[in-house]
Scaffold this motif. Structure first.
Motif, PDB file in Angstrom:
ATOM      1  N   VAL A   1     -11.331   4.844   0.206  1.00  0.00           N
ATOM      2  CA  VAL A   1      -9.962   4.529  -0.202  1.00  0.00           C
ATOM      3  C   VAL A   1      -9.701   3.029  -0.018  1.00  0.00           C
ATOM      4  CG1 VAL A   1      -7.508   4.921   0.271  1.00  0.00           C
ATOM      5  CG2 VAL A   1      -9.096   6.854   0.277  1.00  0.00           C
ATOM      6  N   ALA A   2     -10.136   2.492   1.108  1.00  0.00           N
ATOM      7  CA  ALA A   2      -9.955   1.063   1.368  1.00  0.00           C
ATOM      8  C   ALA A   2     -10.652   0.226   0.299  1.00  0.00           C
ATOM      9  CB  ALA A   2     -10.486   0.708   2.754  1.00  0.00           C
ATOM     10  N   GLN A   3     -11.870   0.603  -0.049  1.00  0.00           N
ATOM     11  CA  GLN A   3     -12.599  -0.132  -1.086  1.00  0.00           C
ATOM     12  C   GLN A   3     -11.873  -0.033  -2.422  1.00  0.00           C
ATOM     13  OE1 GLN A   3     -16.468   1.712  -0.792  1.00  0.00           O
ATOM     14  NE2 GLN A   3     -17.236   0.101   0.576  1.00  0.00           N
TER      15      GLN A   3
ATOM     16  N   ASP B   1      -9.208  -3.814   3.818  1.00  0.00           N
ATOM     17  CA  ASP B   1     -10.114  -3.434   4.884  1.00  0.00           C
ATOM     18  C   ASP B   1      -9.696  -2.083   5.466  1.00  0.00           C
ATOM     19  OD1 ASP B   1     -12.390  -4.787   6.470  1.00  0.00           O
ATOM     20  OD2 ASP B   1     -11.100  -3.912   8.040  1.00  0.00           O
ATOM     21  N   ARG B   2     -10.673  -1.368   5.991  1.00  0.00           N
ATOM     22  CA  ARG B   2     -10.415  -0.077   6.614  1.00  0.00           C
ATOM     23  C   ARG B   2      -9.381  -0.203   7.738  1.00  0.00           C
ATOM     24  NH1 ARG B   2     -14.081   3.006  10.046  1.00  0.00           N
ATOM     25  NH2 ARG B   2     -14.904   0.942  10.430  1.00  0.00           N
ATOM     26  N   SER B   3      -9.508  -1.263   8.529  1.00  0.00           N
ATOM     27  CA  SER B   3      -8.571  -1.450   9.643  1.00  0.00           C
ATOM     28  C   SER B   3      -7.146  -1.650   9.139  1.00  0.00           C
ATOM     29  CB  SER B   3      -9.000  -2.619  10.529  1.00  0.00           C
ATOM     30  OG  SER B   3      -8.970  -3.827   9.810  1.00  0.00           O
ATOM     31  N   THR B   4      -6.994  -2.215   7.946  1.00  0.00           N
ATOM     32  CA  THR B   4      -5.666  -2.380   7.359  1.00  0.00           C
ATOM     33  C   THR B   4      -5.044  -1.019   7.088  1.00  0.00           C
ATOM     34  OG1 THR B   4      -6.279  -4.480   6.348  1.00  0.00           O
ATOM     35  CG2 THR B   4      -4.373  -3.339   5.393  1.00  0.00           C
ATOM     36  N   LEU B   5      -5.832  -0.081   6.570  1.00  0.00           N
ATOM     37  CA  LEU B   5      -5.298   1.261   6.306  1.00  0.00           C
ATOM     38  C   LEU B   5      -4.883   1.942   7.599  1.00  0.00           C
ATOM     39  CD1 LEU B   5      -7.482   2.813   3.471  1.00  0.00           C
ATOM     40  CD2 LEU B   5      -5.231   1.748   3.342  1.00  0.00           C
ATOM     41  N   TYR B   6      -5.700   1.827   8.627  1.00  0.00           N
ATOM     42  CA  TYR B   6      -5.342   2.436   9.909  1.00  0.00           C
ATOM     43  C   TYR B   6      -4.069   1.807  10.477  1.00  0.00           C
ATOM     44  CZ  TYR B   6      -9.705   5.046  10.162  1.00  0.00           C
ATOM     45  OH  TYR B   6     -10.723   5.928   9.923  1.00  0.00           O
ATOM     46  N   ARG B   7      -3.941   0.494  10.364  1.00  0.00           N
ATOM     47  CA  ARG B   7      -2.759  -0.203  10.874  1.00  0.00           C
ATOM     48  C   ARG B   7      -1.521   0.204  10.084  1.00  0.00           C
ATOM     49  NH1 ARG B   7      -4.998  -4.659  10.939  1.00  0.00           N
ATOM     50  NH2 ARG B   7      -4.388  -5.398   8.895  1.00  0.00           N
TER      51      ARG B   7
ATOM     52  N   CYS C   1      -7.227  10.854   0.328  1.00  0.00           N
ATOM     53  CA  CYS C   1      -7.969  11.429   1.459  1.00  0.00           C
ATOM     54  C   CYS C   1      -7.998  12.951   1.359  1.00  0.00           C
ATOM     55  CB  CYS C   1      -7.363  10.992   2.781  1.00  0.00           C
ATOM     56  SG  CYS C   1      -7.671   9.246   3.177  1.00  0.00           S
ATOM     57  N   ASP C   2      -6.868  13.550   0.967  1.00  0.00           N
ATOM     58  CA  ASP C   2      -6.814  15.008   0.797  1.00  0.00           C
ATOM     59  C   ASP C   2      -7.752  15.482  -0.305  1.00  0.00           C
ATOM     60  OD1 ASP C   2      -4.969  15.265   2.820  1.00  0.00           O
ATOM     61  OD2 ASP C   2      -3.234  15.439   1.475  1.00  0.00           O
TER      62      ASP C   2
ATOM     63  N   ILE D   1       0.864  -1.179   0.000  1.00  0.00           N
ATOM     64  CA  ILE D   1       0.000   0.000   0.000  1.00  0.00           C
ATOM     65  C   ILE D   1       0.898   1.224   0.000  1.00  0.00           C
ATOM     66  CG2 ILE D   1      -1.719   1.326   1.283  1.00  0.00           C
ATOM     67  CD1 ILE D   1      -2.709  -1.320   2.468  1.00  0.00           C
ATOM     68  N   ASP D   2       0.715   2.078  -0.991  1.00  0.00           N
ATOM     69  CA  ASP D   2       1.458   3.338  -1.079  1.00  0.00           C
ATOM     70  C   ASP D   2       0.733   4.352  -0.200  1.00  0.00           C
ATOM     71  OD1 ASP D   2       2.755   5.672  -1.708  1.00  0.00           O
ATOM     72  OD2 ASP D   2       2.368   5.559  -3.855  1.00  0.00           O
ATOM     73  N   MET D   3       1.262   4.588   0.994  1.00  0.00           N
ATOM     74  CA  MET D   3       0.578   5.461   1.938  1.00  0.00           C
ATOM     75  C   MET D   3       0.508   6.899   1.442  1.00  0.00           C
ATOM     76  SD  MET D   3      -0.718   3.556   4.153  1.00  0.00           S
ATOM     77  CE  MET D   3      -1.405   4.853   5.165  1.00  0.00           C
TER      78      MET D   3
END
Length: 64
Positions: A37-39, A44-50, A28-29, A19-21
């Motif tokens: 973004v996760a979709q 999963d959304r939790s993956t992005l947060y992690r 998001c900006d 994942i290119d953060m």
């Protein structure tokens, strides 16, 4: 199961999705929600947060 439990658990990251953060932050900006973004990335959304947390920790280590 051959090997130790520790070896098994440490091997769990073998299929980690890249994942290119910076791309995540850009989307998001531009107004996309974390859920959108996760979709888009198929995670999963939790993956992005992690991954965000891991990314920030890595940046902090680089500064030190």
């Amino acid at each position: 199961m051959s090997g130790t439990i520790r070896e098994h658990l440490s091997a769990r990251n073998y299929n980690r999705t890249e994942i290119d953060m910076e791309e995540v932050y850009k989307l998001c900006d531009e107004g996309m929600s974390v859920k959108e973004v996760a979709q888009k990335l198929g995670v999963d959304r939790s993956t992005l947060y992690r991954r965000h947390k891991m990314y920030q920790e890595a940046l902090a280590e680089d500064e030190n």
